[in-house]
Design an enzyme around this catalytic site. Structure first.
Site, PDB file in Angstrom:
ATOM      1  N   ASP A  74      39.962  91.203  19.648  1.00  0.00           N
ATOM      2  CA  ASP A  74      38.767  90.990  20.459  1.00  0.00           C
ATOM      3  C   ASP A  74      37.560  91.686  19.828  1.00  0.00           C
ATOM      4  O   ASP A  74      36.812  92.378  20.507  1.00  0.00           O
ATOM      5  CB  ASP A  74      39.022  91.502  21.889  1.00  0.00           C
ATOM      6  CG  ASP A  74      38.021  90.934  22.891  1.00  0.00           C
ATOM      7  OD1 ASP A  74      37.295  89.977  22.535  1.00  0.00           O
ATOM      8  OD2 ASP A  74      37.955  91.448  24.017  1.00  0.00           O
ATOM      9  N   GLY A  92      30.013  99.476  31.914  1.00  0.00           N
ATOM     10  CA  GLY A  92      30.170  98.085  31.538  1.00  0.00           C
ATOM     11  C   GLY A  92      31.511  97.551  31.976  1.00  0.00           C
ATOM     12  O   GLY A  92      32.289  98.239  32.639  1.00  0.00           O
ATOM     13  N   LYS A 124      38.214 104.123  31.549  1.00  0.00           N
ATOM     14  CA  LYS A 124      38.448 102.689  31.726  1.00  0.00           C
ATOM     15  C   LYS A 124      39.510 102.480  32.790  1.00  0.00           C
ATOM     16  O   LYS A 124      40.593 103.056  32.723  1.00  0.00           O
ATOM     17  CB  LYS A 124      38.893 102.069  30.395  1.00  0.00           C
ATOM     18  CG  LYS A 124      39.115 100.576  30.485  1.00  0.00           C
ATOM     19  CD  LYS A 124      39.462  99.992  29.128  1.00  0.00           C
ATOM     20  CE  LYS A 124      38.242  99.731  28.299  1.00  0.00           C
ATOM     21  NZ  LYS A 124      37.821  98.332  28.271  1.00  0.00           N
ATOM     22  N   GLY A 129      34.778  95.341  30.436  1.00  0.00           N
ATOM     23  CA  GLY A 129      35.392  94.763  29.248  1.00  0.00           C
ATOM     24  C   GLY A 129      36.495  93.811  29.652  1.00  0.00           C
ATOM     25  O   GLY A 129      36.701  93.542  30.834  1.00  0.00           O
ATOM     26  N   GLY A 130      37.189  93.311  28.650  1.00  0.00           N
ATOM     27  CA  GLY A 130      38.265  92.379  28.915  1.00  0.00           C
ATOM     28  C   GLY A 130      39.395  93.000  29.712  1.00  0.00           C
ATOM     29  O   GLY A 130      40.191  92.311  30.332  1.00  0.00           O
ATOM     30  N   VAL A 150      34.439 100.105  32.911  1.00  0.00           N
ATOM     31  CA  VAL A 150      34.335 101.389  32.227  1.00  0.00           C
ATOM     32  C   VAL A 150      33.257 102.236  32.903  1.00  0.00           C
ATOM     33  O   VAL A 150      32.175 101.739  33.200  1.00  0.00           O
ATOM     34  CB  VAL A 150      33.964 101.196  30.744  1.00  0.00           C
ATOM     35  CG1 VAL A 150      34.003 102.531  30.026  1.00  0.00           C
ATOM     36  CG2 VAL A 150      34.898 100.216  30.088  1.00  0.00           C
TER      37      VAL A 150
END
Ligand SMILES: *[C@@H]1O[C@H](CO)[C@@H](O)[C@H](O)[C@H]1NC(C)=O
Ligand SMILES: *[C@@H]1O[C@H](CO)[C@@H](O)[C@H](O)[C@H]1NC(C)=O
Ligand SMILES: *[C@@H]1O[C@H](CO)[C@@H](O)[C@H](O)[C@H]1NC(C)=O
Ligand SMILES: *[C@@H]1O[C@H](CO)[C@@H](O)[C@H](O)[C@H]1NC(C)=O
Ligand SMILES: *[C@@H]1O[C@H](CO)[C@@H](O)[C@H](O)[C@H]1NC(C)=O
Length: 639
Positions: free
Chosen positions: A445, A327, A348, A329-330, A334
């Site tokens: 977040d 995925g 990450k 992320g901010g 990842v």
């Protein structure tokens, strides 16, 4: 005398223990570990450590029956938390003596801000953050002997049965300790007294798993953060210390495996028992992917963060291939990685503007974050700083993220009980970050895609602490960095006012999503074209909150009062007045209390993806329009 004893010495000691069961503090070391990193101010830390150890000593010698103590020096910036435990069968004098040895051994950790030593007779641990509720942690392991008992088959069967009985009984026993003898096998099991009954049961379940492979070895020990188990063909505790386990085994709470094995023992006999136990064991270990054993010597949490080689992580993720991508992320993409030892991790790849500036603080931040341990927070295992990108390595979560099971193709798979557990778990994780860890970490977040789920659908919050890596002036300006539209507290999105209540707000939104199965920022869902929070508030005003409940939930499995209470708590969390929002530990208490709520929520501010801010008219329409302008200025194009 204080050298690490060899196995041969252990064996001798063992025999000595057997012949003189009293007057022996049982100080052979089973496991010792130190944190790698140093306390901020070693002299203050040492003074605190000394004071904490002195308290432990005072507590243990204060009464002849004391076998357990905790102590802490929690104020200031060099806090120390310590826990000491003797096996309950030791005499008071042996217990004090074991503490003295443990303390001597743990001093070997020098200026590390954490350490633990597990001896046969006792357990001592200290850390710079609270850990008293920890049960099972990576690094747990079984230590088998290398002497075989005879007759092997009968001994193995008795040993397994005794260990299973101990792991069933001990969580139910006050003090979490029992010593017992069955069929020529002597065993003890023990949990630290500060864990919950279920935590004790979980830990002993793991310990049992770690020991199951030992018989027909004549002895074995299982070590972990929250429990201990040991068996032998020789008595290692006085005969008058045994308890009758039978009353704890009848009560229907014995595990299924226990029931199966018990039934078979009654009916058929040892050979079949062994075959079935072996079969169950293989199945169990396959299912649980029992890779942890032997994975590390001393738990990772005591070694500080690992420094991974960039090349290793690149290979583990198949060169960051699309296929391994989990995925985005901010803070970057990842990837799933499989390390050389077979362990799955999540890697990450940080994409942070101004990475040079970040790099200077990176190591110390990583150390801080990797020191955060809570069952509802994703563990940071380590990092790689030498390659072209900064990489962070996390524990891998099999069931992916909450948004996928709420809105994705797996929607509807969580029942109410599981959803409620997720709601409580997230609150606990946040309460820990805000109030219990020695540095207050605001997540900034919280959203459903940042909540990962483990094999048992227990929630684990990801990405905490990362916002700390951002240069302060940037942190609130862009939702790309911190905060996701729909979850972000208005005062933070608009004015950059940061407090832990920012997380409380986002948590409230996530709870609404969990109960309703609707995305917070999707207006095109039946039956209304309204943002979730707006809709929830409207239903609350009309006293129709239950309309919000996900239609895929079976109405027979939840109580309307409980669901309503949870929704009202969510609305308390999203109130526009920051101070009116509860702290996360208050949320935990409210969730777990049975009665109705004392507090009534007030109206939230509605803030949505098209940068409209519709403030609570009763607070101030002036500030609301001013906010509106500020908001559209700082807000990059909405999604
Ligand atoms: C703490 O105790 C140890 C061992 O008793 C001693 O060597 C050390 O000087 C003490 N440190 C402080 C800061 O009091
Ligand atoms: C442990 O010691 C501390 C300080 O020495 C004391 O306040 C506390 O009451 C003691 N606890 C027990 C259980 O003895
Ligand atoms: C602890 O003691 C052992 C020897 O007993 C030694 O090899 C080791 O380096 C020591 N560790 C530290 C951190 O001082
Ligand atoms: C047990 O292991 C130790 C060292 O690993 C070895 O010295 C000893 O001979 C072994 N004992 C037996 C009975 O195999
Ligand atoms: C167990 O026996 C020892 C002597 O063998 C005695 O000192 C001790 O008080 C006994 N403990 C209990 C719990 O009966």
């Amino acid at each position: 005398m204080q050298r690490r004893p060899s196995a041969a010495v252990l064996l001798l000691l063992f025999v000595a223990v057997w012949s003189t069961v009293t007057g022996d503090p049982q100080v052979n070391v089973l496991n010792i570990g130190c944190s790698q990193y140093k306390a901020p101010s070693p002299s203050t830390f040492f003074a605190n450590l000394n004071a904490t150890f002195a308290d432990l000593r005072a507590n243990i010698s204060a009464s002849a029956s004391a076998r357990f103590a905790t102590a802490q020096q929690s104020s200031g910036s060099n806090p120390v938390y310590a826990l000491f435990q003797c096996r309950d069968y030791l005499s008071a004098a042996d217990c004090s003596s074991c503490l003295a040895t443990a303390e001597f051994r743990i001093r070997n950790c020098s200026a590390a801000n954490g350490g633990r030593v597990i001896l046969d007779g006792c357990f001592l641990r200290y850390e710079s953050s609270p850990f008293f509720d920890q049960t099972t942690l990576p690094g747990n392991q079984g230590l088998c002997g290398n002497r075989t008992a005879t007759p092997a088959g009968a001994f193995s069967a008795s040993a397994e049965e005794l260990l299973l009985d101990l792991s069933t009984a001990v969580p139910q026993i006050e003090n979490y300790f029992a010593a017992a003898e069955q069929g020529g096998v002597y065993g003890v099991a023990q949990c630290v007294r500060t864990v919950s009954e279920s935590g004790c049961a979980d830990c002993l379940q793991v310990a049992y798993g770690n020991l199951k492979g030992c018989p027909p070895d004549a002895e074995g020990r299982a070590v972990d953060a929250g429990c201990f188990m040991r068996y032998s063909d020789k008595a290692f505790f006085p005969a008058n210390q045994t308890v009758d386990l039978a009353p704890y085994l009848k009560s229907g709470s014995s595990s299924k495996k226990g029931a199966i094995i018990g039934g078979v023992v009654g009916g058929v006999g040892f050979l079949l028992l062994l075959a079935i136990a072996g079969f169950l064991w293989i199945r169990w270990s396959r299912k649980h992917g029992k890779t942890e054993r032997g994975d590390i010597l001393g738990a990772t949490e005591l070694r500080g963060p690992m420094d991974y080689r960039y090349a290793d992580l690149k290979a583990a993720t198949k060169e960051f291939s699309e296929e391994n991508k989990l995925g985005e992320g901010g803070f970057g993409e990842v990837y799933k990685g499989v390390l050389k030892n077979g362990k799955a991790v999540a890697v990450k790849k940080l994409t942070i503007a101004n990475a040079r500036r970040v790099r200077t603080d990176f190591q110390s931040e990583v150390k801080l974050i990797s020191n955060v341990h809570h069952r509802n927070l994703v563990r940071l295992l380590g990092c790689s700083t030498k390659g072209p990108e900064l990489l962070l390595v996390y524990e891998y979560m099999a069931n992916s993220s909450l948004d996928k099971v709420l809105f994705g193709d797996r929607r509807g798979i969580l029942n109410w009980k599981q959803r409620f557990d997720v709601i409580v778990g997230i609150a606990r994780g946040l309460a820990y970050l805000h109030q219990e860890f020695h540095v207050c970490i605001i997540h900034r977040d919280i959203k459903s895609s940042n909540i990962l789920l483990d094999d048992n659908f227990q929630p684990k919050i990801a990405d905490f602490g990362l916002a700390r890596l951002l240069p302060g002036d940037q942190s609130h300006l862009s939702t790309k960095f911190a905060g996701t539209l729909g979850y972000t507290a208005p005062e933070y999105a608009i004015h950059g006012q940061l407090s832990e209540k920012v997380d409380t707000y986002s948590y409230g939104v996530v709870v609404l999503e969990i109960v309703s199965g609707r995305k917070s920022n999707d207006v095109n869902l039946e039956p209304v074209t309204q943002y979730l929070l707006e809709w929830a508030w409207k239903l609350y005003e009309d006293d129709m909150l239950l309309e919000l409940v996900d239609s895929s939930l079976d109405p027979n499995e939840y109580s309307p009062e409980e669901v309503k209470r949870v929704l009202e708590i969510a609305l308390l969390c999203t109130q526009s007045t920051v101070v009116a929002r509860p702290t996360m530990s208050e949320v935990v208490v409210m969730l777990l209390s049975k009665g109705g709520l004392v507090l009534q929520p007030t109206r939230p501010v509605f803030i949505d993806a098209t940068s409209r801010v519709r403030g609570d008219a009763s607070t101030s329409s002036k500030s609301s329009s001013a906010s509106n302008a500020a908001y559209s200025n700082t807000q990059p194009s909405a999604r």
